[in-house]
Design a protein around this motif. Structure first.
Motif, PDB file in Angstrom:
ATOM      1  N   VAL A  72       1.054  -1.398   0.198  1.00 25.20           N
ATOM      2  CA  VAL A  72      -0.119  -0.564   0.072  1.00 25.20           C
ATOM      3  C   VAL A  72       0.915   1.002  -0.034  1.00 25.20           C
ATOM      4  N   GLU A  73       0.618   2.186  -0.505  1.00 30.24           N
ATOM      5  CA  GLU A  73       1.144   3.418  -0.509  1.00 30.24           C
ATOM      6  C   GLU A  73       0.421   5.320  -0.445  1.00 30.24           C
ATOM      7  N   SER A  74       1.001   5.730  -0.156  1.00 31.13           N
ATOM      8  CA  SER A  74       0.590   6.766   0.492  1.00 31.13           C
ATOM      9  C   SER A  74       0.853   8.163  -1.059  1.00 31.13           C
ATOM     10  N   ILE A  75       0.235   9.488  -0.943  1.00 31.72           N
ATOM     11  CA  ILE A  75       0.044  10.485  -1.690  1.00 31.72           C
ATOM     12  C   ILE A  75       2.050  11.252  -1.780  1.00 31.72           C
ATOM     13  N   ASN A  76       2.561  11.027  -0.529  1.00 28.76           N
ATOM     14  CA  ASN A  76       3.530  11.617  -0.091  1.00 28.76           C
ATOM     15  C   ASN A  76       5.119  10.643  -0.539  1.00 28.76           C
ATOM     16  N   GLY A  77       4.591   9.022  -0.845  1.00 27.49           N
ATOM     17  CA  GLY A  77       6.429   8.869  -1.192  1.00 27.49           C
ATOM     18  C   GLY A  77       5.993   7.277   0.096  1.00 27.49           C
ATOM     19  N   PHE A  78       5.801   7.683   0.984  1.00 25.56           N
ATOM     20  CA  PHE A  78       5.932   6.647   1.673  1.00 25.56           C
ATOM     21  C   PHE A  78       4.898   4.950   1.523  1.00 25.56           C
ATOM     22  N   GLU A  79       5.292   3.727   1.588  1.00 20.05           N
ATOM     23  CA  GLU A  79       4.577   1.961   0.961  1.00 20.05           C
ATOM     24  C   GLU A  79       5.155   1.719   2.474  1.00 20.05           C
ATOM     25  N   ALA A  80       3.986   0.906   2.138  1.00 18.40           N
ATOM     26  CA  ALA A  80       4.649  -0.736   3.716  1.00 18.40           C
ATOM     27  C   ALA A  80       3.574  -1.575   2.724  1.00 18.40           C
ATOM     28  N   GLU A  81       4.601  -3.208   3.335  1.00 15.30           N
ATOM     29  CA  GLU A  81       4.193  -4.203   2.381  1.00 15.30           C
ATOM     30  C   GLU A  81       3.574  -4.994   3.986  1.00 15.30           C
ATOM     31  N   PHE A  82       2.043  -5.697   4.095  1.00 14.71           N
ATOM     32  CA  PHE A  82       1.941  -6.124   5.018  1.00 14.71           C
ATOM     33  C   PHE A  82       2.483  -8.358   3.897  1.00 14.71           C
ATOM     34  N   ASN A  83       2.965  -8.394   5.279  1.00 12.32           N
ATOM     35  CA  ASN A  83       3.996  -9.721   5.276  1.00 12.32           C
ATOM     36  C   ASN A  83       3.033 -10.509   6.094  1.00 12.32           C
ATOM     37  N   LYS A  84       2.311 -11.218   5.436  1.00 12.19           N
ATOM     38  CA  LYS A  84       1.500 -12.229   7.315  1.00 12.19           C
ATOM     39  C   LYS A  84       2.215 -13.533   7.542  1.00 12.19           C
ATOM     40  N   SER A  85       3.128 -14.080   6.806  1.00 12.53           N
ATOM     41  CA  SER A  85       3.924 -14.567   7.424  1.00 12.53           C
ATOM     42  C   SER A  85       4.879 -14.297   8.185  1.00 12.53           C
ATOM     43  N   GLN A  86       5.176 -13.011   8.463  1.00 11.19           N
ATOM     44  CA  GLN A  86       6.688 -12.512   9.193  1.00 11.19           C
ATOM     45  C   GLN A  86       5.490 -11.293  10.104  1.00 11.19           C
ATOM     46  N   THR A  87       4.030 -11.492  10.436  1.00  8.55           N
ATOM     47  CA  THR A  87       3.403 -10.576  10.761  1.00  8.55           C
ATOM     48  C   THR A  87       3.390  -8.879  11.396  1.00  8.55           C
ATOM     49  N   SER A  88       4.784  -8.754   9.853  1.00 12.00           N
ATOM     50  CA  SER A  88       5.116  -7.668   9.804  1.00 12.00           C
ATOM     51  C   SER A  88       4.464  -6.482   8.960  1.00 12.00           C
ATOM     52  N   PHE A  89       4.556  -5.143   8.855  1.00  9.44           N
ATOM     53  CA  PHE A  89       4.146  -4.048   7.827  1.00  9.44           C
ATOM     54  C   PHE A  89       4.766  -2.954   8.177  1.00  9.44           C
ATOM     55  N   HIS A  90       5.804  -4.045   7.855  1.00  7.85           N
ATOM     56  CA  HIS A  90       6.941  -2.033   8.013  1.00  7.85           C
ATOM     57  C   HIS A  90       7.054  -0.866   6.361  1.00  7.85           C
ATOM     58  N   LEU A  91       7.569   0.298   7.362  1.00 11.50           N
ATOM     59  CA  LEU A  91       7.206   1.527   6.541  1.00 11.50           C
ATOM     60  C   LEU A  91       8.492   2.122   5.585  1.00 11.50           C
ATOM     61  N   ARG A  92       8.101   2.209   4.193  1.00 11.89           N
ATOM     62  CA  ARG A  92       9.050   2.680   4.042  1.00 11.89           C
ATOM     63  C   ARG A  92       9.681   4.021   3.306  1.00 11.89           C
ATOM     64  N   LYS A  93      10.326   4.310   2.802  1.00  9.58           N
ATOM     65  CA  LYS A  93       9.795   5.610   1.921  1.00  9.58           C
ATOM     66  C   LYS A  93      11.518   5.782   1.113  1.00  9.58           C
ATOM     67  N   PRO A  94      11.822   6.157   0.040  1.00 12.46           N
ATOM     68  CA  PRO A  94      13.177   5.415  -0.809  1.00 12.46           C
ATOM     69  C   PRO A  94      14.003   6.626  -0.524  1.00 12.46           C
ATOM     70  N   SER A  95      13.538   7.872  -0.286  1.00 12.05           N
ATOM     71  CA  SER A  95      14.449   9.385  -0.225  1.00 12.05           C
ATOM     72  C   SER A  95      13.351   9.795   0.624  1.00 12.05           C
ATOM     73  N   VAL A  96      13.621  10.667   1.856  1.00 15.18           N
ATOM     74  CA  VAL A  96      13.425  11.163   3.099  1.00 15.18           C
ATOM     75  C   VAL A  96      13.361  12.038   2.984  1.00 15.18           C
ATOM     76  N   HIS A  97      13.162  13.407   3.522  1.00 12.95           N
ATOM     77  CA  HIS A  97      12.311  15.398   2.994  1.00 12.95           C
ATOM     78  C   HIS A  97      13.072  15.570   5.132  1.00 12.95           C
ATOM     79  N   ILE A  98      13.279  16.834   4.895  1.00 12.22           N
ATOM     80  CA  ILE A  98      13.245  17.086   6.272  1.00 12.22           C
ATOM     81  C   ILE A  98      11.673  17.644   6.003  1.00 12.22           C
ATOM     82  N   SER A  99      11.200  16.972   6.017  1.00 12.90           N
ATOM     83  CA  SER A  99       9.750  17.415   6.162  1.00 12.90           C
ATOM     84  C   SER A  99       8.675  16.119   6.631  1.00 12.90           C
ATOM     85  N   ASP A 100       9.112  15.641   6.258  1.00 19.17           N
ATOM     86  CA  ASP A 100       9.073  13.825   7.351  1.00 19.17           C
ATOM     87  C   ASP A 100       9.595  13.797   8.610  1.00 19.17           C
TER      88      ASP A 100
END
Lengths: 117, 113
Positions: free
Chosen positions: A57-85
């Motif tokens: 799933v993705e957000s409008i400001n460049g973040f994304e997260a992936e649901f991993n059922k086997s690992q019970t995880s939902f990590h949040l990622r962004k390829p390039s962060v800005h000061i405003s983050d």
């Protein structure tokens, strides 16, 4: 009962670098998953959510997260962060429509993302 | 829609005084949640309502705290008497569904001297 673990209380990252904020959950039923962001002196705002369907799933400001059922995880990622983050990020879980469990969301303790110039 | 509205935004009071925090949820939302946020404890759920009825108040720290929802558009959280350890940011959130997204208000920053 469900629970959420955010292992990192604070993550410092240089501007324009990638970042991953980790979130693991425990639940005995199918779940809905959420990431909220809290900017200084403000309330929490929804960043993105997973209810069903595509696990990415993705957000409008460049973040994304992936649901991993086997690992019970939902990590949040962004390829390039800005000061405003720079903000506090909360992962949350609910028991979806499975019924029987508690209403509402269970929140993690939050991760403070610090962007360094 | 104006979103969830909370008042006051800031409250400074002295120990022993009564404090009342107010919340107006988003119209049409059946669920209303009260949270407390502190550095030490993070975000804690205090109580929540469904269709104006309190469902779970197990997070209310003690009898000094009480919450009401007299109608679908208004809720209060009262602390009487207040103590310095009650100093925190109190958030109200509403939701249209049982376990879906919650919409948060801007919070009330309470300082008890």
């Amino acid at each position: 009962a469900q629970s959420v673990t955010q292992l990192d209380s604070q993550v410092p990252v240089f501007e324009e670098a990638p970042v991953e904020l980790r979130c693991n959950y425990s639940s005995s039923v199918s779940v809905y998953l959420f990431w909220y962001v809290q900017y200084p002196n403000q309330g929490l705002q929804l960043l993105l959510k997973y209810l069903s369907g595509s696990t990415l799933v993705e957000s409008i400001n460049g973040f994304e997260a992936e649901f991993n059922k086997s690992q019970t995880s939902f990590h949040l990622r962004k390829p390039s962060v800005h000061i405003s983050d720079t903000a506090e990020y909360f992962c949350a879980v609910s028991e979806g429509l499975s019924g029987g469990g508690a209403d509402g969301l269970t929140f993690g303790k939050g991760t403070h993302l610090i962007i360094q110039p | 829609d104006a979103g969830v509205i909370q008042s006051p935004r800031h409250e400074v009071t002295e120990m022993g005084q009564e404090v009342t925090l107010r919340c107006k949820p988003i119209s049409g939302h059946d669920y209303l949640f009260w949270y407390r946020q502190t550095m030490m404890r993070g975000l804690e759920l205090l109580i929540y309502f469904n269709n104006n009825v309190p469902i779970d108040d197990s997070g209310m720290p003690e009898d000094r705290f009480s919450a009401k929802m007299p109608n679908a558009s208004f809720s209060t959280l009262k602390i009487q008497p207040s103590e310095p350890r009650d100093s925190a940011v109190y958030f109200c959130a509403s939701s249209p569904d049982r376990n879906n997204e919650q919409f948060f208000g801007p919070g009330t920053r309470l300082t008890v001297l």
